[in-house]
Design an enzyme around this catalytic site. Sequence first.
Site, PDB file in Angstrom:
ATOM      1  N   CYS A  18      -2.917  -1.853   9.048  1.00 12.66           N
ATOM      2  CA  CYS A  18      -3.384  -1.177   7.823  1.00 12.66           C
ATOM      3  C   CYS A  18      -4.226   0.063   8.081  1.00 12.66           C
ATOM      4  O   CYS A  18      -3.804   1.170   7.769  1.00 12.66           O
ATOM      5  CB  CYS A  18      -4.162  -2.164   6.956  1.00 12.66           C
ATOM      6  SG  CYS A  18      -3.133  -3.481   6.320  1.00 12.66           S
ATOM      7  N   LYS A  30      -7.505  -7.876  16.431  1.00 10.25           N
ATOM      8  CA  LYS A  30      -8.815  -8.457  16.132  1.00 10.25           C
ATOM      9  C   LYS A  30      -8.675  -9.967  16.299  1.00 10.25           C
ATOM     10  O   LYS A  30      -7.536 -10.482  16.348  1.00 10.25           O
ATOM     11  CB  LYS A  30      -9.283  -8.093  14.723  1.00 10.25           C
ATOM     12  CG  LYS A  30      -8.456  -8.714  13.609  1.00 10.25           C
ATOM     13  CD  LYS A  30      -9.104  -8.434  12.267  1.00 10.25           C
ATOM     14  CE  LYS A  30      -8.446  -9.217  11.169  1.00 10.25           C
ATOM     15  NZ  LYS A  30      -9.042  -8.990   9.868  1.00 10.25           N
ATOM     16  N   ALA A  37     -19.794  -1.121  16.903  1.00  9.43           N
ATOM     17  CA  ALA A  37     -19.187  -0.107  17.775  1.00  9.43           C
ATOM     18  C   ALA A  37     -18.394  -0.807  18.868  1.00  9.43           C
ATOM     19  O   ALA A  37     -18.732  -1.914  19.286  1.00  9.43           O
ATOM     20  CB  ALA A  37     -20.281   0.762  18.381  1.00  9.43           C
ATOM     21  N   PHE A  71     -19.181  -3.834   9.343  1.00  7.63           N
ATOM     22  CA  PHE A  71     -18.301  -2.740   9.776  1.00  7.63           C
ATOM     23  C   PHE A  71     -19.056  -1.646  10.523  1.00  7.63           C
ATOM     24  O   PHE A  71     -18.651  -0.490  10.537  1.00  7.63           O
ATOM     25  CB  PHE A  71     -17.472  -2.184   8.603  1.00  7.63           C
ATOM     26  CG  PHE A  71     -16.183  -2.947   8.456  1.00  7.63           C
ATOM     27  CD1 PHE A  71     -16.190  -4.267   8.039  1.00  7.63           C
ATOM     28  CD2 PHE A  71     -14.974  -2.374   8.806  1.00  7.63           C
ATOM     29  CE1 PHE A  71     -15.018  -5.001   7.963  1.00  7.63           C
ATOM     30  CE2 PHE A  71     -13.786  -3.099   8.735  1.00  7.63           C
ATOM     31  CZ  PHE A  71     -13.816  -4.411   8.318  1.00  7.63           C
ATOM     32  N   THR A 122       0.858  -1.190   0.000  1.00  2.84           N
ATOM     33  CA  THR A 122       0.000   0.000   0.000  1.00  2.84           C
ATOM     34  C   THR A 122       0.891   1.236   0.000  1.00  2.84           C
ATOM     35  O   THR A 122       1.708   1.407   0.914  1.00  2.84           O
ATOM     36  CB  THR A 122      -0.892  -0.003   1.253  1.00  2.84           C
ATOM     37  OG1 THR A 122      -1.643  -1.211   1.251  1.00  2.84           O
ATOM     38  CG2 THR A 122      -1.830   1.187   1.263  1.00  2.84           C
TER      39      THR A 122
END
Length: 433
Positions: free
Chosen positions: A260, A323, A252, A249, A121
């Site tokens: 990223c 995550k 909350a 997505f 990226t």
Amino acid sequence: MKLSVIGCGYLGAVHASAMAELGHEVVGVDVDAGKIASLAAGRAPFFEPGLPEILASALETGRLRFTTDMAEVQGASVHFVAVGTPQSKDSYAADLTYVDGAIESLLPYLSEGDLVVGKSTVPVGTAARLAEIVDAGGSGAMLAWNPEFLREGYAVKDTIEPDRLVYGVADDRAVPILDEVYASAIGGGSPRLVTDYATAELVKVAANAFLATKISFINAMAEIAEVTGADVTQLADAIGHDARIGRRFLNAGVGFGGGCLPKDIRAFTARAEELGRGESVAFLKEVDAINMRRRDRVADLAVEVLGGSVFGRKVAVLGVSFKPHSDDVRDSPALDVAVRLKGLGADVVVTDPEGLDNARARHPQLLYTEVTDEALRHADLTVLVTEWPEYTALDPEHVASIVRQPLVIDARNALDSAAWKAAGFAYTGLGRS
Ligand code: UDX
């Protein structure tokens, strides 16, 4: 086809293994001798579901090998650049040292008709600059930019069955070469878009900026919910039924982290400012600020539920990777929360199924245990910060029987609040009354 993959981190190791699994002959190159030795021996140097299996089977075919010697890319005709572009130490801009270094060290080994394919990226404008360097090398090789959209935890599937392929090219001759590399994905129905360099570079950062904005949007609603008594999870369910918005997505919680989203939105703002268009993405600074405020909010809640101070109180922190299904702790909200609580004087004990080694290397001052019950035993407060299935499946009655105080903060809104309340816990979610 004969391929090389420069950089064997989260992106390159998966890409190299998946390409070999699909039938290509692949050499993976990295400057880190330890990583290369591990990969060559069939051991994934990080946790990624499915990677050990494809690594082992691809090595067994003889189509995959790993080396620290760049000269071994000779003979390959497509060279993927998959090195990291971390945030610079002294600014928000991306650090392009590794990309520039990879291109420079590839140059002596390129031949007429070779294709160099950037996957890292990068700030928009990088590919055009690198294309000039490749051209000046005089080999007759071409450059394409082919951003990668894989999610950690699902990287193998996302590489083998990408939801789209984007080829940023300056020369149409690159297109059939990439089509041959990705024949399996294209045959499986992955859409492919051919663009110029700038568009391909922007697709990647725009996608990550959009995802980050979506998460910060719902976290902003959580902030409002917190002062009005509304419930942000019900709000997300309700607005998510609108197909134009969508429920994904919109969870909350303590916000986004990882290698990223945070650095990509910062690099995007830095690049837009360089281009004289800082105002166009100025909102991403607010997206970042909302995200960072959620970490403060969890620390503040811990102080609040413990009656004004966490000093000397045992806090069990469930989860430390950014995550679930990943051992990655880069910019992890969970690790950040643990460090904040420790800074406030709490006796923090952190547990995680995969992320402990990486967390320990960064923050040796925290206490770590692999055993969930050890973290929970005699805890004054339990904080769920990464929603690993083993934590969301915990039996609250059992937890109640080993903690000192039945206090839980669910920083991902992932626990069954009714069950935890029924077990006697004072339950606090984020953005929920
Ligand atoms: C992301 C992009 O999804 C991927 O396409 C790109 O190639 C790389 O960056 P990844 O970093 O693996 O992938 O993580 P992702 O699944 O996007 O999650 C990012 C963060 O957002 C995590 O910390 C996650 O916990 C958080 N998140 C996600 C939320 O807080 N709420 C949500 O609803 C979703």
